[in-house]
Design a protein around this motif. Structure first.
Motif, PDB file in Angstrom:
ATOM      1  N   ILE A   1       0.817  -1.211   0.000  1.00  0.00           N
ATOM      2  CA  ILE A   1       0.000   0.000   0.000  1.00  0.00           C
ATOM      3  C   ILE A   1       0.858   1.271   0.000  1.00  0.00           C
ATOM      4  O   ILE A   1       0.327   2.381  -0.090  1.00  0.00           O
ATOM      5  N   ILE A   2       2.172   1.106   0.098  1.00  0.00           N
ATOM      6  CA  ILE A   2       3.103   2.233   0.000  1.00  0.00           C
ATOM      7  C   ILE A   2       3.670   2.271  -1.410  1.00  0.00           C
ATOM      8  O   ILE A   2       3.922   1.226  -2.016  1.00  0.00           O
ATOM      9  N   SER A   3       3.867   3.465  -1.965  1.00  0.00           N
ATOM     10  CA  SER A   3       4.389   3.582  -3.321  1.00  0.00           C
ATOM     11  C   SER A   3       5.764   2.937  -3.436  1.00  0.00           C
ATOM     12  O   SER A   3       6.509   2.845  -2.455  1.00  0.00           O
ATOM     13  N   MET A   4       6.098   2.510  -4.641  1.00  0.00           N
ATOM     14  CA  MET A   4       7.367   1.830  -4.875  1.00  0.00           C
ATOM     15  C   MET A   4       8.550   2.735  -4.524  1.00  0.00           C
ATOM     16  O   MET A   4       9.522   2.300  -3.891  1.00  0.00           O
ATOM     17  N   GLU A   5       8.469   4.012  -4.905  1.00  0.00           N
ATOM     18  CA  GLU A   5       9.560   4.942  -4.611  1.00  0.00           C
ATOM     19  C   GLU A   5       9.756   5.082  -3.107  1.00  0.00           C
ATOM     20  O   GLU A   5      10.890   5.071  -2.615  1.00  0.00           O
ATOM     21  N   ALA A   6       8.648   5.204  -2.370  1.00  0.00           N
ATOM     22  CA  ALA A   6       8.725   5.359  -0.915  1.00  0.00           C
ATOM     23  C   ALA A   6       9.308   4.106  -0.272  1.00  0.00           C
ATOM     24  O   ALA A   6      10.121   4.193   0.659  1.00  0.00           O
ATOM     25  N   ARG A   7       8.917   2.929  -0.759  1.00  0.00           N
ATOM     26  CA  ARG A   7       9.444   1.682  -0.204  1.00  0.00           C
ATOM     27  C   ARG A   7      10.966   1.615  -0.376  1.00  0.00           C
ATOM     28  O   ARG A   7      11.691   1.203   0.533  1.00  0.00           O
ATOM     29  N   GLU A   8      11.423   2.026  -1.554  1.00  0.00           N
ATOM     30  CA  GLU A   8      12.856   1.988  -1.827  1.00  0.00           C
ATOM     31  C   GLU A   8      13.610   2.973  -0.937  1.00  0.00           C
ATOM     32  O   GLU A   8      14.679   2.647  -0.399  1.00  0.00           O
ATOM     33  N   LYS A   9      13.043   4.171  -0.753  1.00  0.00           N
ATOM     34  CA  LYS A   9      13.708   5.191   0.072  1.00  0.00           C
ATOM     35  C   LYS A   9      13.710   4.779   1.551  1.00  0.00           C
ATOM     36  O   LYS A   9      14.716   4.958   2.248  1.00  0.00           O
ATOM     37  N   LEU A  10      12.604   4.245   2.015  1.00  0.00           N
ATOM     38  CA  LEU A  10      12.515   3.827   3.416  1.00  0.00           C
ATOM     39  C   LEU A  10      13.480   2.669   3.702  1.00  0.00           C
ATOM     40  O   LEU A  10      14.124   2.633   4.750  1.00  0.00           O
ATOM     41  N   ALA A  11      13.561   1.744   2.755  1.00  0.00           N
ATOM     42  CA  ALA A  11      14.463   0.603   2.924  1.00  0.00           C
ATOM     43  C   ALA A  11      15.922   1.065   2.908  1.00  0.00           C
ATOM     44  O   ALA A  11      16.774   0.514   3.619  1.00  0.00           O
ATOM     45  N   LYS A  12      16.209   2.089   2.134  1.00  0.00           N
ATOM     46  CA  LYS A  12      17.580   2.587   2.020  1.00  0.00           C
ATOM     47  C   LYS A  12      18.020   3.345   3.273  1.00  0.00           C
ATOM     48  O   LYS A  12      19.120   3.114   3.788  1.00  0.00           O
ATOM     49  N   PHE A  13      17.148   4.223   3.767  1.00  0.00           N
ATOM     50  CA  PHE A  13      17.538   5.090   4.884  1.00  0.00           C
ATOM     51  C   PHE A  13      17.178   4.533   6.262  1.00  0.00           C
ATOM     52  O   PHE A  13      17.715   4.987   7.271  1.00  0.00           O
TER      53      PHE A  13
ATOM     54  N   GLY B   1       8.681  10.716  12.179  1.00  0.00           N
ATOM     55  CA  GLY B   1       9.161  12.034  11.799  1.00  0.00           C
ATOM     56  C   GLY B   1      10.315  11.964  10.819  1.00  0.00           C
ATOM     57  O   GLY B   1      10.361  12.712   9.837  1.00  0.00           O
ATOM     58  N   GLN B   2      11.251  11.051  11.075  1.00  0.00           N
ATOM     59  CA  GLN B   2      12.383  10.881  10.171  1.00  0.00           C
ATOM     60  C   GLN B   2      11.904  10.372   8.812  1.00  0.00           C
ATOM     61  O   GLN B   2      12.388  10.822   7.766  1.00  0.00           O
ATOM     62  N   ALA B   3      10.967   9.448   8.825  1.00  0.00           N
ATOM     63  CA  ALA B   3      10.439   8.886   7.578  1.00  0.00           C
ATOM     64  C   ALA B   3       9.755   9.957   6.742  1.00  0.00           C
ATOM     65  O   ALA B   3       9.888  10.001   5.514  1.00  0.00           O
ATOM     66  N   ALA B   4       9.013  10.845   7.411  1.00  0.00           N
ATOM     67  CA  ALA B   4       8.251  11.884   6.717  1.00  0.00           C
ATOM     68  C   ALA B   4       9.155  12.901   6.036  1.00  0.00           C
ATOM     69  O   ALA B   4       8.729  13.567   5.085  1.00  0.00           O
ATOM     70  N   ARG B   5      10.395  13.017   6.499  1.00  0.00           N
ATOM     71  CA  ARG B   5      11.300  14.013   5.934  1.00  0.00           C
ATOM     72  C   ARG B   5      12.190  13.454   4.824  1.00  0.00           C
ATOM     73  O   ARG B   5      13.056  14.157   4.296  1.00  0.00           O
ATOM     74  N   ILE B   6      11.963  12.210   4.447  1.00  0.00           N
ATOM     75  CA  ILE B   6      12.729  11.612   3.348  1.00  0.00           C
ATOM     76  C   ILE B   6      12.106  12.025   2.020  1.00  0.00           C
ATOM     77  O   ILE B   6      10.896  11.869   1.819  1.00  0.00           O
TER      78      ILE B   6
ATOM     79  N   PRO C   1       2.915  12.181   2.348  1.00  0.00           N
ATOM     80  CA  PRO C   1       2.017  11.990   3.493  1.00  0.00           C
ATOM     81  C   PRO C   1       1.152  10.737   3.367  1.00  0.00           C
ATOM     82  O   PRO C   1       0.898  10.058   4.358  1.00  0.00           O
ATOM     83  N   SER C   2       0.715  10.422   2.146  1.00  0.00           N
ATOM     84  CA  SER C   2      -0.109   9.220   1.952  1.00  0.00           C
ATOM     85  C   SER C   2       0.695   7.954   2.256  1.00  0.00           C
ATOM     86  O   SER C   2       0.155   6.964   2.769  1.00  0.00           O
ATOM     87  N   ASP C   3       1.995   7.996   1.960  1.00  0.00           N
ATOM     88  CA  ASP C   3       2.868   6.856   2.268  1.00  0.00           C
ATOM     89  C   ASP C   3       3.018   6.697   3.782  1.00  0.00           C
ATOM     90  O   ASP C   3       3.029   5.569   4.298  1.00  0.00           O
ATOM     91  N   ILE C   4       3.135   7.817   4.479  1.00  0.00           N
ATOM     92  CA  ILE C   4       3.265   7.780   5.936  1.00  0.00           C
ATOM     93  C   ILE C   4       1.988   7.234   6.570  1.00  0.00           C
ATOM     94  O   ILE C   4       2.042   6.425   7.512  1.00  0.00           O
ATOM     95  N   GLN C   5       0.851   7.667   6.050  1.00  0.00           N
ATOM     96  CA  GLN C   5      -0.426   7.160   6.568  1.00  0.00           C
ATOM     97  C   GLN C   5      -0.522   5.651   6.353  1.00  0.00           C
ATOM     98  O   GLN C   5      -0.994   4.918   7.222  1.00  0.00           O
ATOM     99  N   ALA C   6      -0.080   5.202   5.175  1.00  0.00           N
ATOM    100  CA  ALA C   6      -0.100   3.770   4.872  1.00  0.00           C
ATOM    101  C   ALA C   6       0.854   3.010   5.789  1.00  0.00           C
ATOM    102  O   ALA C   6       0.546   1.898   6.246  1.00  0.00           O
ATOM    103  N   LEU C   7       2.002   3.604   6.074  1.00  0.00           N
ATOM    104  CA  LEU C   7       2.975   2.975   6.974  1.00  0.00           C
ATOM    105  C   LEU C   7       2.401   2.861   8.383  1.00  0.00           C
ATOM    106  O   LEU C   7       2.536   1.811   9.038  1.00  0.00           O
ATOM    107  N   LEU C   8       1.745   3.900   8.857  1.00  0.00           N
ATOM    108  CA  LEU C   8       1.121   3.875  10.186  1.00  0.00           C
ATOM    109  C   LEU C   8       0.040   2.802  10.259  1.00  0.00           C
ATOM    110  O   LEU C   8      -0.086   2.091  11.261  1.00  0.00           O
ATOM    111  N   LEU C   9      -0.728   2.678   9.176  1.00  0.00           N
ATOM    112  CA  LEU C   9      -1.778   1.655   9.122  1.00  0.00           C
ATOM    113  C   LEU C   9      -1.159   0.265   9.182  1.00  0.00           C
ATOM    114  O   LEU C   9      -1.639  -0.609   9.923  1.00  0.00           O
ATOM    115  N   HIS C  10      -0.093   0.065   8.418  1.00  0.00           N
ATOM    116  CA  HIS C  10       0.589  -1.230   8.409  1.00  0.00           C
ATOM    117  C   HIS C  10       1.132  -1.561   9.797  1.00  0.00           C
ATOM    118  O   HIS C  10       1.018  -2.701  10.265  1.00  0.00           O
ATOM    119  N   MET C  11       1.707  -0.578  10.466  1.00  0.00           N
ATOM    120  CA  MET C  11       2.255  -0.786  11.802  1.00  0.00           C
ATOM    121  C   MET C  11       1.161  -1.160  12.796  1.00  0.00           C
ATOM    122  O   MET C  11       1.345  -2.036  13.643  1.00  0.00           O
TER     123      MET C  11
END
Length: 213
Positions: free
Chosen positions: A152-164, A170-175, A180-190
């Motif tokens: 449910i997270i975009s491919m670009e966001a998944r790659e950036k999150l996995a890299k950093f 807060g750190q994730a949101a500043r990458i 914001p939609s990716d962060i919401q999806a990440l929170l839902l997954h968590m």
């Protein structure tokens, strides 16, 4: 670039002074003359917004007829200038062309007023999302999370999150590239993952909900 900003509806070039001048004043970077200019501009923008809210025109008014032709939406009753500006293809320039614009505002100020009116709902929603995000700024992200599996997270966001490998929301949101939609999806997954690991707690919530009903 504001086009890459998390909240680009809020962080616009036309409202940069509205967002930053007060901060600059607090830390001593804005002098009295610059501050007075800012105060006067703020008052002009506010006064014009109120004027547009309170000024009504008849359906037969030349401006109403022109707005109807441009937007394709009928004007069947008295409407405010604010209501007309909300319509697609209607700009402040149309008000000026019919002598219903303000002669006290410059082009940038008129643009600010128009954007605030046209995108009012979106701006309020963006502000609400930013407020919600701020409350989760320090929420920790579980170690070893498999971002590649979160579809449910975009491919670009998944790659950036996995890299950093950010440690907090807060750190994730500043990458860059993580929206914001990716962060919401990440929170839902968590949250879903947390409930799966603690089925008793999830079951207790369902039971309490059933009792209340």
């Amino acid at each position: 670039l504001t086009s890459r900003s998390e909240h680009r509806l809020l962080l616009r070039s036309d409202n940069a002074d509205m967002r930053l001048t007060a901060i600059g004043r607090e830390i001593g970077l804005v002098g009295d003359d610059r501050w007075q200019m800012f105060v006067e501009k703020s008052e002009r923008v506010k006064a014009e917004s109120e004027r547009l809210q309170n000024t009504r025109i008849a359906p037969t008014d030349p401006l109403a007829v022109a707005a109807m032709e441009l937007s394709g939406h009928n004007v069947s009753q008295h409407v405010t200038l604010e209501h007309l500006l909300r319509r697609p293809k209607i700009s402040y320039e149309l008000l000026d062309a019919h002598d219903l614009g303000s002669k006290d505002l410059d082009k940038i100020e008129k643009e600010t007023v128009e954007i605030n009116i046209k995108y009012d709902g979106f701006i309020k929603r963006a502000a609400h999302q930013m407020k919600q995000m701020s409350s989760k700024e320090h929420k920790e992200i579980p170690q070893g999370i498999d971002y590649a599996s979160i579809n449910i997270i975009s491919m670009e966001a998944r790659e950036k999150l996995a890299k950093f490998q950010p440690r907090t929301i807060g750190q994730a949101a500043r990458i860059g590239g993580v929206n914001p939609s990716d962060i919401q999806a990440l929170l839902l997954h968590m949250e879903v993952s947390k409930r799966k690991k603690d089925p008793k707690k999830a079951g207790a919530k369902k039971k309490n909900k059933a009792v209340v009903q």
